[in-house]
Design an enzyme around this catalytic site. Sequence first.
Site, PDB file in Angstrom:
ATOM      1  CG  ASP A 101      -1.992  -0.962   1.261  1.00 29.39           C
ATOM      2  OD1 ASP A 101      -2.022  -1.831   0.371  1.00 29.39           O
ATOM      3  OD2 ASP A 101      -2.849  -0.884   2.164  1.00 29.39           O
ATOM      4  CB  SER A 241       8.676   2.856   5.688  1.00 29.70           C
ATOM      5  OG  SER A 241       8.706   2.702   7.092  1.00 29.70           O
TER       6      SER A 241
END
Length: 281
Positions: A101, A241
């Site tokens: 995602d 991240s």
Amino acid sequence: MRPTLDKQPAAKGVKFLYYNPLGVLFLRLFTWRPLSRLVGKYLDGKLSRRRIKKYIKKHNIDMSNFIEEDYPSFNAFFTRRIKPELRPFDTEPEAFVAPCDGKLSLYEIDDDTKFEVKGFEYTVETLLKNKELANRYRGGCCFVFRLAVEDYHRYFYLDNGTKGENVFIKGRLHTVQPAALEKRRVFTENCREYSVLETEHFGSVTQVEVGAMMVGRIVNLHGEHAFGRGEEKGRFEFGGSTIIVLTEKGKVLPDAELFENTALGKETIVKCGERLGTRIG
């Protein structure tokens, strides 16, 4: 048409850390590895469970989307598993899919290509610190998936194939002095780890996992490994991240809207297993 987000300018706090001399002192503290390990130890412990309810409320997380578990720590919650039926992988051999995602930016790779990770610019060569490997992807595509803290933080293999060993690059700070600005700026290289995937349908693909400034641990599940499409590759523990996927020239034809959105300064919201393009040839 997929949903998009306008790219956001750097927050005031980020500017303070990177441009203000006092902020640089805090930045050095935040990127100090012993501190990250200490915070990580806390997030792995039982005491961190108290953070979970507040985090769910703050980020409006719908927990009905996830497999019900009794989380022993905040990190166990942060890396919670989504219900598999909510992330079906496109299994058509010609489909090039998202490994995670995220908010996607897409670039064609040439000698001048620069892309943003955590507010600063990289080239493929400076990202990998390997000129020979970087040259392999000249003329190909660079997919940059930005994962915010509320996103699903597990990532998966995008095809069948074999992978090499993980190569870890330790992050560091660089102080630079742009002449035009006449002000100090600190460039942060986040720690990152990459592996070369020899895929069945898309040739050589290099995937890079980039950790967050503080904590942001990268947990890859395999060294050398034969993998299948949709198999879990690893996870990020607490922190926003980034995942970067590099493909060779003439192997993948991305959907046109992905390039168009990036050119307009927008990120495209994508889900793990979603088709992003097709195989060439």
